[in-house]
Structure formats: structure tokens, C-alpha cells
Design an enzyme around this catalytic site. Structure first.
Site, PDB file in Angstrom:
ATOM      1  CB  ALA A  64      -1.315   0.287   0.999  1.00 48.64           C
ATOM      2  CG  PHE A  92      -9.494   2.279   0.814  1.00 54.64           C
ATOM      3  CD1 PHE A  92     -11.745   2.592   1.418  1.00 54.64           C
ATOM      4  CD2 PHE A  92      -9.114   2.191  -0.002  1.00 54.64           C
ATOM      5  CE1 PHE A  92     -11.946   3.350   0.285  1.00 54.64           C
ATOM      6  CE2 PHE A  92      -9.600   3.821  -1.265  1.00 54.64           C
ATOM      7  CZ  PHE A  92     -10.432   3.939  -0.570  1.00 54.64           C
ATOM      8  CD  GLN A 115       1.657  -6.542   0.426  1.00 58.65           C
ATOM      9  OE1 GLN A 115       1.801  -5.816   0.855  1.00 58.65           O
ATOM     10  NE2 GLN A 115       1.109  -8.426   1.321  1.00 58.65           N
ATOM     11  CG  ASP A 128      -2.806   0.321  -7.021  1.00 58.86           C
ATOM     12  OD1 ASP A 128      -1.999  -0.288  -7.636  1.00 58.86           O
ATOM     13  OD2 ASP A 128      -2.425   1.545  -5.764  1.00 58.86           O
ATOM     14  CG  HIS A 163      -3.520  -8.746  -2.608  1.00 59.17           C
ATOM     15  ND1 HIS A 163      -4.111  -7.635  -0.961  1.00 59.17           N
ATOM     16  CD2 HIS A 163      -3.257 -10.345  -1.764  1.00 59.17           C
ATOM     17  CE1 HIS A 163      -2.722  -9.031  -0.212  1.00 59.17           C
ATOM     18  NE2 HIS A 163      -2.956 -10.208  -0.935  1.00 59.17           N
ATOM     19  CB  SER A 204       5.638  -4.049   7.883  1.00 55.13           C
ATOM     20  OG  SER A 204       3.953  -3.844   8.042  1.00 55.13           O
ATOM     21  CG  ASN A 232       6.937   0.251   5.626  1.00 55.69           C
ATOM     22  OD1 ASN A 232       6.369   0.742   4.685  1.00 55.69           O
ATOM     23  ND2 ASN A 232       6.790  -0.319   7.161  1.00 55.69           N
TER      24      ASN A 232
END
Ligand SMILES: [Zn+2]
Length: 333
Positions: A118, A129, A195, A198, A213, A281, A302
Site C-alpha cells: 500500500a 482503505f 499487493q 490499482d 491480491h 512491513s 517503508n
């Protein structure tokens, strides 16, 4: 003035000798800076002014110590002043030691995999989200992005994904996505496993992307699996083939992960010399295991500091960090 401490030490060739920048605290607790060989000379209100006063020696010295607080300022100043590649190199090692190391790993690697989460997309303006502040209508997405919601409360399911799809239509890949696509073209990156749903890596031009995902850019019928278009979904139409419910290809809570994408990622990571994890992470199983399937170097970029077993950790934003590593790739050699 009391308690002067060295914040930068430069070792020069010949006449330059040894130069230091020191800082001390004034009586009202403000930091003041000075350069050592000019004990009586003027003091500077901030580090950068003191550093700029040494401009004439930048090309003739090697930094032997630099307080980490001032690394980025020094680097930005030097790159803005257009030092040559050769003269920047010793500074790069002092100013951006972790990123310099990463650039060296990338250059030496014959297979590099990038794994994104993300945090890769937040600089494009995509809210997370799953975070509490990102919750939509006070509804926890974990109760909407499910098979149960799809089957039992389709209007809510449809509204949630319509909202997400509409908000994504305005969003563009950022320079970090572009840099990864560029690295792929140059043979420096072999796979992006993400992951994120988009589609921003593909939009930026990355060709080898595995979506762990699923994807919000692809739609299908829940019943017959026939593909559908974004417009059909947003207009609330049923499947043109069987009349079933349309849905995105994002993996819902309670659904199996896409086998092919995971298998491909597993296999490529196993052979990788370098695995770079960006914007996650990786605390969740099974994703957390992935980078360590490699016998090579593991790197974590990160924003949040987390305890980890990576070889190199860089605490920072995805875009900024990739831009800096990209600058360093030119200098490493
Ligand atoms: Zn159908």
C-alpha cells in the site's frame, strides 16, 4: 556558547587538511554552527550556511564523519550545485549510505524482484482503505470486501467498489512507479510482485507484474466468470451473458489468493539476488515469508519503522527513496 560538538569532519588532500563543522547551543538553546579552522570567524545560524561557506573545498575533501541529521541537506546541496559524478561518489557514501548500498546491490544483481504494498501507492494519493482513518462511511472494509457482502448485500458491495473505482480513475502513477518501469527496461528489475490492486505499475509501463491480491481494473461475472467492463459495473448492469452479479477481480476476504501469481512470484524470488520490498512491513502471512525465499540481499523501504530481518532498511517514502537510489545508480560503478 558551550559544548561544541563535531557534526561533520572532512579530510582533504594537501592544503585542505582537516576541516570540521561544529555545533553548540546558545543560551536560549538555539543551535549555532562554526567551522573549526576559523575559530574566531563568524558563526552560522544553521548547518547549511556553515556547509556552504566551505564550497571551495567540496571537490578536494572526503567526508569522514557526518551526523545523520544533516545527510540529506548536504546531498541536496551538492546535487543542486552540479558536482561531477566522480566528486559526488565519496559524498554519496556518507550522505546516503543505505541507498548507496542498495544501488550497488542492484547494479551487481542478475535477478532483482520488487515487492510492493500500500505504501507504494500513497504518494499517488490512494488512501489506505484498511487503515482506520481510511474507513469508508465508518464501515470497516473487511465487512464489505467479502463474499458474504457480494452475495447477501450486493448494493453495499457495489457502492463500495464503485466508490473505489471512481476515486482511482483520477489517480496516476508517480515517479517511483516510473522509475521501476524504467529499471525493468534497463534490465535492472525482473519482476514486480504487488499487493496493490490499482494497476499503477502497469500504467507506468512495467511489463512483468504479478498482482497477488488481484486487480480492480479487471471485472468479471461472479457466476460464469465472463469478463465485464468498468462501465458496465459502474452502471450497475448484470452480466451480459448470464445475468449474474458483476464484481472486480480483487481478492475478497475469505477467497483464495490467485495461485498463478503467487507461484510465479515464489519461483522468481527463489532465484533472485536482490529482493526490494517497498511500502509494506509484510507482517501478514504468507506475504511476509516471500522475500526470505531468496538467498540474496533483502531490502525494506517503508515509512514506518518495524523490527525486521532485512539486510538493509530504509525508513522513508517510496517515491523519494526510489528517486534518490535512481540518482545513485549513475554514480555507482
Ligand atoms: Zn455471467
Amino acid at each position: 556558547m558551550k559544548n561544541w560538538e563535531t557534526v561533520m569532519q572532512l579530510v582533504g588532500d594537501g592544503e585542505s587538511g582537516r576541516i570540521e563543522i561544529l555545533r553548540g547551543q546558545s543560551e536560549d538553546n538555539e543551535w549555532v554552527f562554526k567551522t573549526k579552522e576559523r575559530e574566531e570567524a563568524k558563526q552560522y545560524p544553521n548547518f547549511l550556511e556553515a556547509f556552504k561557506s566551505l564550497r571551495t573545498v567540496w571537490n578536494h575533501v572526503t567526508p569522514s564523519f557526518l551526523n545523520s541529521l544533516y545527510r540529506e541537506q548536504v546531498w541536496d546541496e551538492l546535487t543542486n550545485e552540479g558536482l561531477t559524478k566522480e566528486n559526488l561518489k565519496p559524498w554519496a557514501k556518507s550522505c546516503l549510505p543505505e541507498m548507496f548500498q542498495v544501488a550497488e546491490y542492484i547494479k551487481a544483481s542478475s535477478k532483482t524482484v520488487v515487492f510492493t504494498g500500500a505504501g507504494m501507492s500513497t504518494e499517488s494519493g490512494i488512501p489506505d482503505f484498511r487503515s482506520r482513518s481510511g474507513w469508508w462511511k465508518q464501515v470497516d472494509p473487511r465487512t464489505v470486501a467479502t463474499i458474504e457482502a457480494l452475495e447477501q448485500d450486493y448494493p453495499l458491495f457495489h457502492e463500495f467498489y464503485s466508490m473505489r473505482m471512481r476515486s482511482l480513475q483520477k489517480i496516476k502513477p508517480h515517479d517511483g512507479h516510473n522509475i521501476l518501469a524504467e529499471w525493468e527496461k534497463r534490465g535492472l528489475v525482473h519482476l514486480v510482485a504487488t499487493q496493490n490492486v490499482d494497476g499503477l505499475h502497469q500504467e507506468a509501463g512495467s511489463q512483468h507484474v504479478e498482482e497477488l491480491h488481484g486487480s480492480i481494473k479487471q471485472l468479471k461475472c461472479q457466476q460464469c466468470e465472463k469478463e465485464a467492463t468498468t462501465d458496465e459495473f459502474l452502471e450497475g448492469k448484470p452480466c451480459s451473458h448470464c445475468g449474474g452479479k458483476l464484481r472486480t477481480c480483487v481478492v475478497l476476504f475469505g477467497e483464495a489468493l490467485p495461485q498463478q501469481a503467487w507461484k510465479q512470484s515464489f519461483e522468481t524470488i527463489k532465484e533472485a539476488d536482490v529482493v526490494i520490498v517497498i511500502g509494506t512491513s509484510l507482517e501478514v502471512y504468507p506475504a511476509g515469508e516471500l522475500p526470505f525465499l531468496s538467498n540474496g540481499k533483502t531490502i525494506l523501504i517503508n515509512l514506518e519503522e518495524v523490527e525486521n530481518d532485512f539486510d538493509v532498511t530504509i525508513t522513508g517514502k517510496a517515491k523519494e527513496t526510489l528517486q534518490r537510489i535512481n540518482e545513485l545508480l549513475v554514480i555507482v560503478e
